[in-house]
Design a protein around this motif. Structure first.
Motif, mmCIF file in Angstrom:
data_model
loop_
_atom_site.group_PDB
_atom_site.id
_atom_site.type_symbol
_atom_site.label_atom_id
_atom_site.label_comp_id
_atom_site.label_asym_id
_atom_site.label_seq_id
_atom_site.Cartn_x
_atom_site.Cartn_y
_atom_site.Cartn_z
ATOM 1 N N GLU A 218 77.005 16.529 -7.853
ATOM 2 C CA GLU A 218 75.953 17.078 -7.447
ATOM 3 C C GLU A 218 75.450 16.896 -5.948
ATOM 4 O O GLU A 218 76.000 15.868 -5.408
ATOM 5 C CB GLU A 218 74.611 17.078 -8.187
ATOM 6 N N SER A 219 74.817 17.760 -5.222
ATOM 7 C CA SER A 219 74.727 17.609 -3.855
ATOM 8 C C SER A 219 74.077 16.412 -3.392
ATOM 9 O O SER A 219 74.300 15.776 -2.208
ATOM 10 C CB SER A 219 73.849 18.887 -3.327
ATOM 11 N N SER A 220 73.105 15.788 -4.023
ATOM 12 C CA SER A 220 72.551 14.440 -3.759
ATOM 13 C C SER A 220 73.390 13.430 -3.503
ATOM 14 O O SER A 220 73.247 12.445 -2.837
ATOM 15 C CB SER A 220 71.390 14.040 -4.880
ATOM 16 N N TYR A 221 74.678 13.672 -4.046
ATOM 17 C CA TYR A 221 75.576 12.464 -4.237
ATOM 18 C C TYR A 221 76.281 12.477 -2.811
ATOM 19 O O TYR A 221 77.125 11.453 -2.492
ATOM 20 C CB TYR A 221 76.674 12.640 -5.148
ATOM 21 N N VAL A 222 75.920 13.221 -1.846
ATOM 22 C CA VAL A 222 76.702 13.333 -0.737
ATOM 23 C C VAL A 222 76.119 12.099 0.142
ATOM 24 O O VAL A 222 76.730 11.615 1.012
ATOM 25 C CB VAL A 222 76.248 14.547 0.440
ATOM 26 N N LYS A 223 74.966 11.439 -0.354
ATOM 27 C CA LYS A 223 74.630 10.189 0.257
ATOM 28 C C LYS A 223 75.490 8.925 0.125
ATOM 29 O O LYS A 223 75.726 8.203 0.731
ATOM 30 C CB LYS A 223 73.258 9.774 -0.142
ATOM 31 N N LEU A 224 76.104 9.038 -1.256
ATOM 32 C CA LEU A 224 77.201 8.279 -1.730
ATOM 33 C C LEU A 224 78.320 8.161 -0.746
ATOM 34 O O LEU A 224 79.056 7.196 -0.206
ATOM 35 C CB LEU A 224 77.467 8.194 -3.063
ATOM 36 N N VAL A 225 78.583 9.388 -0.400
ATOM 37 C CA VAL A 225 79.752 9.539 0.294
ATOM 38 C C VAL A 225 79.449 9.131 1.879
ATOM 39 O O VAL A 225 80.332 8.436 2.655
ATOM 40 C CB VAL A 225 80.259 11.148 0.726
ATOM 41 N N ALA A 226 78.158 9.509 2.377
ATOM 42 C CA ALA A 226 77.771 8.956 3.649
ATOM 43 C C ALA A 226 77.692 7.509 3.547
ATOM 44 O O ALA A 226 78.195 6.875 4.777
ATOM 45 C CB ALA A 226 76.481 9.518 4.117
ATOM 46 N N GLU A 227 77.375 6.713 2.662
ATOM 47 C CA GLU A 227 77.428 5.289 2.428
ATOM 48 C C GLU A 227 78.682 4.702 2.669
ATOM 49 O O GLU A 227 78.939 3.634 3.588
ATOM 50 C CB GLU A 227 76.603 4.811 1.367
ATOM 51 N N ALA A 228 79.654 5.506 2.160
ATOM 52 C CA ALA A 228 81.092 5.001 2.076
ATOM 53 C C ALA A 228 81.457 5.016 3.537
ATOM 54 O O ALA A 228 82.241 4.196 4.020
ATOM 55 C CB ALA A 228 81.732 5.432 1.129
ATOM 56 N N ALA A 229 81.343 6.246 4.162
ATOM 57 C CA ALA A 229 81.765 6.641 5.415
ATOM 58 C C ALA A 229 81.154 5.728 6.608
ATOM 59 O O ALA A 229 81.970 5.348 7.443
ATOM 60 C CB ALA A 229 81.487 7.992 5.974
ATOM 61 N N GLU A 231 80.235 2.662 6.041
ATOM 62 C CA GLU A 231 80.637 1.160 5.817
ATOM 63 C C GLU A 231 82.051 1.232 6.501
ATOM 64 O O GLU A 231 82.672 0.394 7.365
ATOM 65 C CB GLU A 231 80.825 0.867 4.499
ATOM 66 N N ILE A 232 82.974 2.374 6.444
ATOM 67 C CA ILE A 232 84.423 2.432 6.784
ATOM 68 C C ILE A 232 84.102 2.438 8.579
ATOM 69 O O ILE A 232 84.998 1.745 9.227
ATOM 70 C CB ILE A 232 85.094 3.616 6.401
ATOM 71 N N ARG A 233 83.135 2.989 9.073
ATOM 72 C CA ARG A 233 83.082 3.272 10.472
ATOM 73 C C ARG A 233 82.244 2.141 11.095
ATOM 74 O O ARG A 233 82.078 2.018 12.176
ATOM 75 C CB ARG A 233 82.527 4.674 10.809
ATOM 76 N N GLY A 234 81.649 1.090 10.106
ATOM 77 C CA GLY A 234 80.996 0.275 10.573
ATOM 78 C C GLY A 234 79.669 0.732 11.462
ATOM 79 O O GLY A 234 79.120 -0.060 12.528
ATOM 80 N N MET A 235 79.105 1.708 10.957
ATOM 81 C CA MET A 235 77.676 2.247 11.436
ATOM 82 C C MET A 235 76.811 2.216 10.392
ATOM 83 O O MET A 235 76.968 1.680 8.956
ATOM 84 C CB MET A 235 78.087 3.847 11.619
ATOM 85 N N SER A 236 75.384 2.241 10.706
ATOM 86 C CA SER A 236 74.461 2.525 9.648
ATOM 87 C C SER A 236 74.520 3.891 9.018
ATOM 88 O O SER A 236 74.937 4.714 9.624
ATOM 89 C CB SER A 236 73.095 2.229 10.425
ATOM 90 N N LEU A 237 74.029 4.011 7.953
ATOM 91 C CA LEU A 237 73.871 5.035 7.094
ATOM 92 C C LEU A 237 73.186 6.239 7.950
ATOM 93 O O LEU A 237 73.605 7.431 8.115
ATOM 94 C CB LEU A 237 73.235 4.991 5.756
ATOM 95 N N GLU A 238 72.034 5.841 8.724
ATOM 96 C CA GLU A 238 71.245 6.785 9.533
ATOM 97 C C GLU A 238 72.113 7.217 10.665
ATOM 98 O O GLU A 238 71.805 8.589 11.096
ATOM 99 C CB GLU A 238 70.131 5.963 9.990
ATOM 100 N N GLU A 239 72.905 6.368 11.281
ATOM 101 C CA GLU A 239 73.595 6.835 12.176
ATOM 102 C C GLU A 239 74.811 7.921 11.826
ATOM 103 O O GLU A 239 74.799 8.887 12.556
ATOM 104 C CB GLU A 239 74.366 5.805 12.971
ATOM 105 N N LEU A 240 75.345 7.580 10.518
ATOM 106 C CA LEU A 240 76.422 8.355 10.156
ATOM 107 C C LEU A 240 75.987 9.886 9.836
ATOM 108 O O LEU A 240 76.358 10.809 9.984
ATOM 109 C CB LEU A 240 77.161 7.833 9.051
ATOM 110 N N ALA A 241 74.561 9.796 9.167
ATOM 111 C CA ALA A 241 74.073 11.029 8.717
ATOM 112 C C ALA A 241 73.611 11.725 9.793
ATOM 113 O O ALA A 241 73.999 13.183 9.951
ATOM 114 C CB ALA A 241 72.714 10.596 8.084
ATOM 115 N N GLN A 242 73.330 11.166 10.991
ATOM 116 C CA GLN A 242 72.962 12.150 12.146
ATOM 117 C C GLN A 242 74.024 12.542 12.783
ATOM 118 O O GLN A 242 74.029 13.833 13.182
ATOM 119 C CB GLN A 242 71.969 11.033 13.158
#
Length: 255
Positions: A218-229, A231-242
């Motif tokens: 479901e769409s709320s799980y995009v947060k899980l994708v963002a968290e993984a991404a 971590e892979i990029r060495g960024m905060s979740l907030e930075e990746l989301a933005q």
């Protein structure tokens, strides 16, 4: 501020709790959702969702698995719908050599017709690619798809393939597989994609990310994708989301 750039929230899997599921996405910070209608049945329901919810947008097109069912009038229908203010791209279009549901030559023709339509109306395209990397690249080059660019949806190819797509003005989007322990290649590619070309998605109700793999996505799980991404990029979740939200806004013209 998360953006899910590819969903199918009109799918029957959500018939019992669609409104609650959409609310859950909003509650975890998903402020923009892009829903994809890909055949005669799902295009109208996608439009209904986009008209009902201010933060849900529509992509309309004809899926390669359904290519054999596309009639000349359907292309005209998609062109007419593309004038709607909430329709942001043509898709998902492409080639699917995994499921033998439409002949390859028919898939190829329908793919090319929709690229030409996108160029005519000036909208980006969203690419479905299943076991057809070489032919996808060939068609995109021959049809000069770089003129409109778009999204390589749920990218599963190599870095070499990703570079060819980037050179043709495409953004690279990642979903649940980047959270899988054994998904080495998607993680390696995600680590190298330029930040200004990176997008995230769920493809809900499919491709559910870890730790919910095997359940309905479901769409709320995009947060899980963002968290993984992140971590892979060495960024905060907030930075990746933005970053990924800004990319989606820029490419698709989201508000």
């Amino acid at each position: 501020m998360l953006t899910d750039t590819h969903t199918h929230l009109d799918a029957s899997q959500f018939n019992e709790d669609r409104e609650e599921m959409i609310q859950r996405a909003w509650d975890v910070g998903v402020t923009r959702i892009v829903n994809v209608g890909f055949n005669r049945e799902t295009i109208p329901t996608t439009m209904e969702l986009a008209e009902k919810y201010d933060f849900i947008y529509a992509i309309v097109g004809w899926h390669p698995q359904d290519a054999k069912d596309m009639l000349p009038g359907d292309l005209e229908w998609i062109e007419e719908l593309s004038k709607h203010e909430k329709v942001v791209a043509i898709g998902e279009i492409g080639l699917d050599y995994h499921w033998d549901t439409s002949p390859k030559d028919v898939q190829n023709r329908v793919f090319r017709e929709q690229i030409r339509l996108a160029k005519k109306i000036g909208k980006p395209i969203v690419i479905h690619n299943r076991e057809a990397h070489h032919d996808i690249i060939e068609v995109l080059r021959e049809e000069k798809a770089a003129e409109v660019g778009g999204i390589m949806h749920c990218f599963s190819g190599s870095w070499d393939t990703a570079k060819m797509c980037l050179d043709m003005n495409f953004y690279i989007s990642f979903g649940g597989p980047v959270t899988f322990k054994n998904a080495k290649q998607p993680k390696e590619v995600l680590a190298q994609v330029p930040l200004d070309r990176l997008l995230i998605e769920t493809d809900a109700p499919y491709l559910t990310p870890h730790p919910n793999r095997g359940m309905r996505n479901e769409s709320s799980y995009v947060k899980l994708v963002a968290e993984a991404a992140a971590e892979i990029r060495g960024m905060s979740l907030e930075e990746l989301a933005q970053v990924t939200t800004n990319n989606a806004i820029r490419l698709l013209g989201l508000r």
